[in-house]
Design a protein around this motif. Sequence first.
Motif, short mmCIF file in Angstrom:
data_model
loop_
_atom_site.label_atom_id
_atom_site.label_comp_id
_atom_site.label_asym_id
_atom_site.label_seq_id
_atom_site.Cartn_x
_atom_site.Cartn_y
_atom_site.Cartn_z
N GLN A 1 42.82 43.95 36.26
CA GLN A 1 43.85 43.13 36.90
C GLN A 1 45.25 43.64 36.62
OE1 GLN A 1 43.10 38.86 36.23
NE2 GLN A 1 40.95 39.37 36.46
N ASP B 1 46.15 46.09 39.03
CA ASP B 1 46.37 45.61 40.41
C ASP B 1 47.76 45.04 40.65
OD1 ASP B 1 43.82 46.27 41.12
OD2 ASP B 1 42.99 44.26 40.83
N TYR C 1 49.69 43.58 44.37
CA TYR C 1 50.05 42.20 44.72
C TYR C 1 51.54 42.07 45.02
CZ TYR C 1 45.46 40.28 43.78
OH TYR C 1 44.12 39.98 43.85
N GLN D 1 51.27 35.20 46.61
CA GLN D 1 50.43 36.30 46.11
C GLN D 1 50.68 36.52 44.62
OE1 GLN D 1 47.99 37.64 47.68
NE2 GLN D 1 48.47 36.53 49.56
N TYR E 1 48.02 35.77 41.63
CA TYR E 1 47.72 36.86 40.71
C TYR E 1 47.93 36.41 39.27
CZ TYR E 1 48.32 41.13 38.03
OH TYR E 1 48.21 42.08 37.06
N GLN F 1 45.19 34.17 38.07
CA GLN F 1 43.97 34.93 37.83
C GLN F 1 44.03 35.66 36.49
OE1 GLN F 1 42.79 38.34 40.44
NE2 GLN F 1 42.69 36.71 41.97
#
Length: 557
Positions: free
Chosen positions: A481, A484, A488, A500, A504, A507
Amino acid sequence: MKKQLAVLVSAALQNDLSVSEVTALLEKPKYEHLGDIAFPCFTLAKKYKKAPTIIAEELAQHIQADFIKEVKVEGAYINFYLQQLPIAQQIVTQILAEQNNYGTRNANNATIAIDFSSPNIAKPFSMGHLRSTVIGNALANIAEKMGYHAERINHLGDWGTQFGKLIVAYKLWGNKEAIEANPIAELLKIYVRFHDEAEHNEALNDEARQAFKSLEDGDEEALALWQWFREASLQEFQSIYKLLGVGFDSYNGEAFYNDKMERIVTELEEKQLLVESDGAMVVPLEDMPPCLIKKNDGATLYATRDLAAAVYRQETYKPAKVFYVVGNEQSLHFKQLFTVLKKMGYHWADNYQHIPFGLMLIGGKKMSTRKGKVVLLADVLKEAMDAALRNIEEKNPTLANKEQVAKEVGIGAVIFNDLKNDRMHDIDFDIEQMVTFEGETGPYVQYTYARIQTLLKKGAYIAEEAPITYLDETAWPLIKQLQDFSDYIAKAFNDADPSQIAKYSLQLARSFNKYYAQTKMLSGDDLQQARLAVVNCVAIVLQEGLRLLGIASPEEM
RNA sequence: GUCUCCAUAGCUCAGCUGGAUAGAGCACGGGCCUUCUAAGCUCGCGGUCGUAGGUUCGAAUCCUACUGGGGACGCCA
C-alpha cells in the motif's frame, strides 16, 4: 515492479502483446491470498484459439525471475507472488529518505487556479459552503503535490441584487449597534424579513433592484453600506477559515470585476454575439438557454462578472487549468459560461473546468438562506470540538493540551466526513454522523497515526536510512500500500476527487491496525528497529495523506 | 415539459477504462485489554447490485427505455 513483470510476460508471449498492452492487463488480485500481481488470460483465448486456462498454464511455465517468489495458476489467471524483503527494503529506504516529500512530483512550473469556498457576504457561512471549501482546499493541496503552483481564489459573493435587498432592508429596519455586535446574524435577520415582507409587497423588490443599480453606479451612501457589510462579514468568515486551516491567495470577489465588465460587454458587441431580448442583453446559445449579460435596467448579472473574472484570471495567472469548485446545481451556468468564452474565440476556456459536487440537504431538501433554514457551520464545528473533548476526557484524561487536540480531532472528523465519499453525492445533513469518531472516520486515521508515534517513542526508534533486514509476513500488505500512494494521488488529481486520498488513508490505517493487533512491535530483540522503520513509513504517509485533505495529525490523542 | 446528477446489505457508502467468491463502516449478536493508546482487533448476521431489454465468452460496471429521488431551466447567485 509491474513494468519489469510486463517485460517478462511480453517476452514469454513472444511479443504478441506489447509491454504496454501487458501492463494495461496486469491487475491487482481481488484477494490477498491470490498473490501480488495477476495476469488474466481471457483476451488471449481468441488470439490463440485455446481455452484461457490452458494458456495460463503454458505461459506460467515460461515466466521466472529473481524478484518473483512464486507463480501460481488459478483458472484463467496467472498470479505472481513477489519477493517481499527486497521490495520492502527499497520502499522503506525511499520513504525514510524523502519523508513527507514521498509521492511529490517535481515542480512543473504550471499554475492551477482554484476558485472555491466563495461564500456570500452578509449571509451566514452555512454547511453548504463547507463542501466547496474543503474540496477546493484538498484539490489545491493535491495539485501542489503533483508539482503545480496552486492559486487559491475566494470568489466572494460580494456583489449583486442581494445587496440592493440588504440596503433597502437596512434603511427600513436596520440597527447599527446590533449589526456591529453581531454582523452576520443581524444582517441575516433583516434579509429574511425582507423576503417575508416582499411576498406581499412587490414594490420592495423593485426598490432593491434600484438600490443595487445605484450601488453599481457608484452611489456613495450605498457604497459605504456595502463596504461595511463586506468587512464585517469577512471578519467572521476568517474565524471559520482559521478553524478549518484554510487560506487563500486572493479574495477578489464579484465586486472586484465591477470595472472589468464593460470591456467584456463591448467585446461581445464587437463580436456580434450580443442580442436584445425583452429589453435584456443576451448571448443566444445552441442546445441551451441563452446567457444573460445585462438586465433590462442595464445592471449586470452573475454571468457578466464570471466572464470578466475568467478573462482576468487568464491574463493574470496564465493557468494550465482553472477549477471552479461550485455546487452541481450551477452546472448549466458554467456550461453557458465556457461556451460563451469559446464563442468569443478564447480557446483557453477548454482548460476551465467546473468541479461540481452534490448538495448538502436538510431533511432531504435544499437549504434556503432566504427562509432562514440553514445550519451554521460554526455551530457544527463547535459541536464537533466539544464531542472530541468529551472523548478525550473519557479515554485519555491525562493528555496535555486537550483543547488543541480536541480541535484537531473534531475539525478533522468534519472535514474527513465530507471528503471520504464521491463528491457528486448529495449529503443529507446528519450531525450524529459528522461527530462520529469510530470506524471509517478522520479520527480513526489520526488515532492510527498517534498510536504509531507512541510506538516510535516507547521503542526508542532510531531513524536511519539503512535498509531493513527483516519483514513480518503480516506487514507485507503495508509495503504494497505504501507503494501505491502516488497512484492514488494521481487518481485524486486526474478525477479531481479527494475521496481517493481519504479511502487510501483508511485502507492503510486499517492494514496497520491489523498488523498491530497481531504482532508484538516492541519485542526487545533486533527485529524491533526493522518493524519500527516500516511503521514509521506508515505514519509518514498517513500524515501526508491527512495533510492533503487539510487535516492535522496530532502526535497523541 | 426539457436538461442534468443519483439509485449496491436495515443505514452511510466502496467497487464502475467489463473479468476470479460483490467489499467496508455503522447498527445488531458473540470474543479479545495483569504486556505497545479498546477512538482498536476479531467472528457472526445481513445483498433480486432500482426495473426491463440489449452488447459480450463474461455486465454492479457499457448502451437503450422505464421507475423513483435531488437539482437546474431569462432579468437571483
